[in-house]
Write a protein that holds these residues in place. Sequence first.
Motif, PDB file in Angstrom:
ATOM      1  N   UNK A 294       0.774  -1.229   0.014  1.00  0.00           N
ATOM      2  CA  UNK A 294       0.029   0.178   0.047  1.00  0.00           C
ATOM      3  C   UNK A 294       0.908   1.304  -0.040  1.00  0.00           C
ATOM      4  N   UNK A 295       1.990   1.078  -0.525  1.00  0.00           N
ATOM      5  CA  UNK A 295       2.783   2.335  -0.610  1.00  0.00           C
ATOM      6  C   UNK A 295       2.280   3.408  -1.449  1.00  0.00           C
ATOM      7  N   UNK A 296       2.090   4.610  -0.828  1.00  0.00           N
ATOM      8  CA  UNK A 296       1.545   5.864  -1.294  1.00  0.00           C
ATOM      9  C   UNK A 296       0.025   5.957  -0.675  1.00  0.00           C
ATOM     10  N   UNK A 297      -0.382   4.952  -0.100  1.00  0.00           N
ATOM     11  CA  UNK A 297      -1.831   5.206   0.417  1.00  0.00           C
ATOM     12  C   UNK A 297      -1.716   5.860   1.579  1.00  0.00           C
ATOM     13  N   UNK A 298      -2.922   6.386   2.260  1.00  0.00           N
ATOM     14  CA  UNK A 298      -2.995   6.762   3.505  1.00  0.00           C
ATOM     15  C   UNK A 298      -4.064   5.607   4.419  1.00  0.00           C
ATOM     16  N   UNK A 299      -3.248   5.130   5.297  1.00  0.00           N
ATOM     17  CA  UNK A 299      -4.035   3.924   5.929  1.00  0.00           C
ATOM     18  C   UNK A 299      -3.702   4.006   7.432  1.00  0.00           C
ATOM     19  N   UNK A 300      -4.270   3.173   8.267  1.00  0.00           N
ATOM     20  CA  UNK A 300      -3.812   2.937   9.701  1.00  0.00           C
ATOM     21  C   UNK A 300      -4.103   1.695  10.006  1.00  0.00           C
ATOM     22  N   UNK A 301      -3.467   0.748  10.918  1.00  0.00           N
ATOM     23  CA  UNK A 301      -3.611  -0.366  11.128  1.00  0.00           C
ATOM     24  C   UNK A 301      -3.848  -0.572  12.656  1.00  0.00           C
ATOM     25  N   UNK A 302      -4.720  -1.626  13.000  1.00  0.00           N
ATOM     26  CA  UNK A 302      -4.894  -1.945  14.319  1.00  0.00           C
ATOM     27  C   UNK A 302      -5.200  -3.398  14.471  1.00  0.00           C
ATOM     28  N   UNK A 303      -4.297  -4.217  15.715  1.00  0.00           N
ATOM     29  CA  UNK A 303      -4.488  -5.706  15.588  1.00  0.00           C
ATOM     30  C   UNK A 303      -4.572  -5.925  17.080  1.00  0.00           C
ATOM     31  N   UNK A 304      -4.915  -7.109  17.238  1.00  0.00           N
ATOM     32  CA  UNK A 304      -5.237  -7.763  18.539  1.00  0.00           C
ATOM     33  C   UNK A 304      -5.032  -9.167  18.532  1.00  0.00           C
ATOM     34  N   UNK A 305      -4.533  -9.832  19.687  1.00  0.00           N
ATOM     35  CA  UNK A 305      -4.133 -11.370  19.657  1.00  0.00           C
ATOM     36  C   UNK A 305      -5.232 -12.053  20.649  1.00  0.00           C
ATOM     37  N   UNK A 306      -5.390 -13.264  20.049  1.00  0.00           N
ATOM     38  CA  UNK A 306      -6.024 -14.078  20.985  1.00  0.00           C
ATOM     39  C   UNK A 306      -5.547 -15.401  20.833  1.00  0.00           C
ATOM     40  N   UNK A 307      -6.235 -16.654  21.307  1.00  0.00           N
ATOM     41  CA  UNK A 307      -5.936 -17.983  21.132  1.00  0.00           C
ATOM     42  C   UNK A 307      -4.784 -18.180  22.320  1.00  0.00           C
ATOM     43  N   UNK A 308      -5.187 -17.741  23.535  1.00  0.00           N
ATOM     44  CA  UNK A 308      -4.297 -17.896  24.651  1.00  0.00           C
ATOM     45  C   UNK A 308      -4.871 -18.876  25.361  1.00  0.00           C
ATOM     46  N   UNK A 309      -4.047 -19.615  26.386  1.00  0.00           N
ATOM     47  CA  UNK A 309      -4.357 -20.906  27.196  1.00  0.00           C
ATOM     48  C   UNK A 309      -5.825 -20.437  27.917  1.00  0.00           C
ATOM     49  N   UNK A 310      -6.478 -21.422  28.116  1.00  0.00           N
ATOM     50  CA  UNK A 310      -7.788 -21.504  28.551  1.00  0.00           C
ATOM     51  C   UNK A 310      -7.744 -20.946  29.995  1.00  0.00           C
ATOM     52  N   UNK A 311      -6.652 -21.260  30.733  1.00  0.00           N
ATOM     53  CA  UNK A 311      -6.405 -21.099  32.217  1.00  0.00           C
ATOM     54  C   UNK A 311      -5.878 -19.488  32.125  1.00  0.00           C
ATOM     55  N   UNK A 312      -5.468 -19.107  31.127  1.00  0.00           N
ATOM     56  CA  UNK A 312      -5.020 -17.705  31.314  1.00  0.00           C
ATOM     57  C   UNK A 312      -5.989 -16.676  31.917  1.00  0.00           C
ATOM     58  N   UNK A 313      -5.591 -15.456  32.525  1.00  0.00           N
ATOM     59  CA  UNK A 313      -6.670 -14.754  33.053  1.00  0.00           C
ATOM     60  C   UNK A 313      -7.165 -13.766  32.055  1.00  0.00           C
ATOM     61  N   UNK A 314      -6.503 -13.664  30.769  1.00  0.00           N
ATOM     62  CA  UNK A 314      -6.878 -12.744  29.735  1.00  0.00           C
ATOM     63  C   UNK A 314      -7.108 -13.739  28.625  1.00  0.00           C
ATOM     64  N   UNK A 315      -8.302 -13.461  27.664  1.00  0.00           N
ATOM     65  CA  UNK A 315      -8.122 -14.160  26.396  1.00  0.00           C
ATOM     66  C   UNK A 315      -8.040 -13.306  25.262  1.00  0.00           C
ATOM     67  N   UNK A 316      -7.545 -11.981  25.496  1.00  0.00           N
ATOM     68  CA  UNK A 316      -7.102 -11.173  24.166  1.00  0.00           C
ATOM     69  C   UNK A 316      -6.213 -10.109  24.632  1.00  0.00           C
ATOM     70  N   UNK A 317      -5.361  -9.640  23.948  1.00  0.00           N
ATOM     71  CA  UNK A 317      -4.574  -8.554  24.257  1.00  0.00           C
ATOM     72  C   UNK A 317      -3.747  -7.801  23.051  1.00  0.00           C
ATOM     73  N   UNK A 318      -3.227  -6.878  23.465  1.00  0.00           N
ATOM     74  CA  UNK A 318      -2.386  -5.906  22.061  1.00  0.00           C
ATOM     75  C   UNK A 318      -0.780  -6.510  22.273  1.00  0.00           C
TER      76      UNK A 318
END
Length: 240
Positions: A199-223
């Motif tokens: 996308x060279x030359x384009x004006x854009x922004x990116x946001x992302x989040x991760x999940x797929x953490x172990x079931x026992x983990x206190x949170x299930x998504x983060x940055x």
Amino acid sequence: MKIEKATSELIPKEDQNWQNRPEWFFNREHTDTYEQWYEGRYKRAEIWQKKVMEQLVSKDKRVKTLLEFGCGTTRFTRWWKEIGIEATGGDISPLMLSQAVELFDGDLVMADSHYMPFKDHTFDSLAFITTFEYYKNPVQVIREAARVGKYGIAMGMMNRNSTKVVRRRIQEVFGMNPFYLTATFYTPEKLSKIIEEALQGRDYSIEWKCTGLPKWFPIQQWSLPFGDFFGLYIKLNDVK
């Protein structure tokens, strides 16, 4: 005269290739069980993946229509309407689409994502859910997505920063896991660099989040860039 024995395969083995290599989604042995896999051990993961994708895409209020390429049997394509988005599905595999037509009441197209058969800005957004990993020319696919999708591109990816990647590669050595032989695993950082090239030359922004953490983990998504799956949304800012 010699009569050749007919084959019961929908796609002969010599035709089970795409991008000059064999792919599991052209093999009925694997595609016939795809839906059952999601309804079984993968069900919890799918729930969290959808939560992450909803959070990212729903922030862009301009998105009302979406084309999901690599839609498969339409697991996600069926879901978009639950968050108010009208979806169309596209896939290269006739085996996947033969199931999709029975499961999805929207429009479907069989095509190659490197050459999308749509006019510029046909849809508000493009989506790739656990399919972008199989493209040999990711830059070309992103450029096509930015051409056809007016406002943004949504991606759901298998994360390279995951212990499961190591397990998958070990399984492949012993011939136990054919699903990721041709897959390229990305991290949010690595994917962002490919997006920058595309996308060279384009004006854009990116946001992302991760999940797929172990079931026992206190949170299930983060940055943080760790987890089995990450969602990423490219918001195109240079269009009205």
